[in-house]
Design a protein around this motif. Structure first.
Motif, short mmCIF file in Angstrom:
data_model
loop_
_atom_site.label_atom_id
_atom_site.label_comp_id
_atom_site.label_asym_id
_atom_site.label_seq_id
_atom_site.Cartn_x
_atom_site.Cartn_y
_atom_site.Cartn_z
N ALA A 82 70.62 117.63 6.82
CA ALA A 82 70.52 118.55 5.68
C ALA A 82 71.39 119.78 5.87
O ALA A 82 71.39 120.39 6.95
N GLU A 83 72.10 120.12 4.81
CA GLU A 83 72.84 121.37 4.75
C GLU A 83 71.90 122.56 4.92
O GLU A 83 72.30 123.62 5.42
N MET A 84 70.64 122.40 4.52
CA MET A 84 69.70 123.52 4.47
C MET A 84 69.24 124.00 5.84
O MET A 84 68.56 125.01 5.94
N GLN A 91 66.66 123.32 17.47
CA GLN A 91 65.54 123.28 18.40
C GLN A 91 64.20 123.53 17.71
O GLN A 91 63.27 122.73 17.88
N PRO A 92 64.02 124.60 16.94
CA PRO A 92 62.72 124.77 16.27
C PRO A 92 62.43 123.66 15.27
O PRO A 92 61.27 123.26 15.10
N LEU A 93 63.48 123.11 14.64
CA LEU A 93 63.27 122.00 13.73
C LEU A 93 62.74 120.79 14.50
O LEU A 93 61.78 120.13 14.07
N ASN A 94 63.35 120.50 15.65
CA ASN A 94 62.88 119.39 16.48
C ASN A 94 61.43 119.59 16.92
O ASN A 94 60.62 118.66 16.92
N VAL A 135 68.79 116.12 11.24
CA VAL A 135 69.92 116.84 11.82
C VAL A 135 70.13 118.16 11.08
O VAL A 135 70.30 118.18 9.86
N ALA A 136 70.09 119.25 11.82
CA ALA A 136 70.46 120.56 11.27
C ALA A 136 71.98 120.65 11.32
O ALA A 136 72.55 120.96 12.36
N SER A 137 72.64 120.34 10.22
CA SER A 137 74.08 120.08 10.26
C SER A 137 74.98 121.25 9.89
O SER A 137 76.16 121.25 10.22
#
Length: 301
Positions: A82-84, A91-94, A135-137
């Motif tokens: 995500a673009e967002m 890391q915090p997303l994971n 994925v934080a892209s």
């Protein structure tokens, strides 16, 4: 018998024409298509770039449906992106996806968009429930801002650990690509450069204006970079981004093909129209699939 068959067809057609669908799907040449065709093609692709309108609920709903249906077909071979989410928030997303932190902690530690709860949390929570990677892209916004203000060279002075959050430098930017060229034209107009006298001051203004599409390109290149970094053979990576990042097979797709010409990329573009049944000619070749949505559809913000 033929009379009744014809009557049935006419009645069915009339009922269809009087319906008020929330969206229509068309193929690249603007021929009517269907969701099952989109799903089939998406499952066979390496990368799906879902170009959304950020405040459109139909886009967010269909992204979630596509994620669910791709998961049903691909299982653990599905990856989301995500673009967002910016790269330095991976890391915090994971940790949220792994159940190590709460949604409140994620909100504190990551730079979430204002419409995250309504528009993106459903797909993130789906990923969390089913252990699907996300994925934080996107490039951290401070670096895109640096390019917009100071140009590409400003990235060279960054420490090595910060450069890891950006596509490898130097990043090629082709300002002749129609999307970037159009942005440059808008910036030229905004700065009054359309009637340039050719002076050094005008040249400086034009160079400054060119930094705007370059900042856009940094985002596109970085999203492509992290898509490839997180894609393994046999997987399908469904990536959510603004339509302008993948329209006309440019943006993210251009950078993906530069590195992996063999990649199977499917693109979706979202457009709002007064008459979703009749897409405008300008939408032809916009993407592999064009999602048309009524212009008066409720907005999420």
């Amino acid at each position: 018998m033929n009379y009744f068959l014809c009557l049935l067809i006419l009645l069915t057609t009339a009922a269809f024409m009087s319906d008020k669908p929330a969206y229509r799907l068309f193929d690249q040449k603007l021929k009517p298509s269907r969701y099952d065709k989109l799903l089939k093609d998406a499952a066979e692709a390496d990368v799906v770039l879902f170009g959304e309108l950020h405040n459109n609920p139909i886009c967010h709903w269909l992204e979630l449906q596509l994620a669910k249906d791709l998961y049903a077909r691909k299982g653990k071979q599905l990856v989301l992106g995500a673009e967002m989410f910016e790269a330095d928030n991976q890391q915090p997303l994971n940790e949220y996806l792994q159940g190590k932190i709460s949604d409140k902690e994620l909100n504190k530690q990551a730079r979430l968009w204002n419409n995250y709860d309504t528009d993106y949390r459903p797909i993130v929570d789906f990923a969390r429930k089913n252990q699907v990677p996300v994925v934080a892209s996107n490039v951290p916004r401070r670096y895109a801002s640096m390019v917009a203000r100071q140009g590409l060279a400003s990235l060279d002075a960054l420490p090595a650990n910060e450069k890891q959050q950006i596509a490898p430098l130097p990043i090629e930017v082709d300002l002749t690509l129609p999307g970037y060229k159009a942005m440059l034209g808008m910036m030229d107009s905004a700065h009054g450069s359309a009637h340039s006298s050719g002076s050094a001051d005008d040249a400086a203004k034009r160079e400054q204006a060119a930094n705007f599409p370059r900042a856009q390109a940094i985002k596109d290149a970085t999203m492509a970079h992290f898509i490839l970094q997180n894609l393994s053979p046999g997987q399908t990576l469904l990536h959510v981004n603004g339509s302008y990042h993948s329209n006309n097979f440019e943006g993210i797709g251009w950078y993906l093909r530069k590195q992996r010409p063999d990649l199977r990329i499917l693109t979706i573009s979202s457009v709002e129209l007064e008459d979703p049944d009749n897409p405008e000619k300008s939408s032809r070749d916009l993407a592999n699939f064009v999602l048309t949505i009524p212009a008066d559809m409720t907005k999420t913000y």
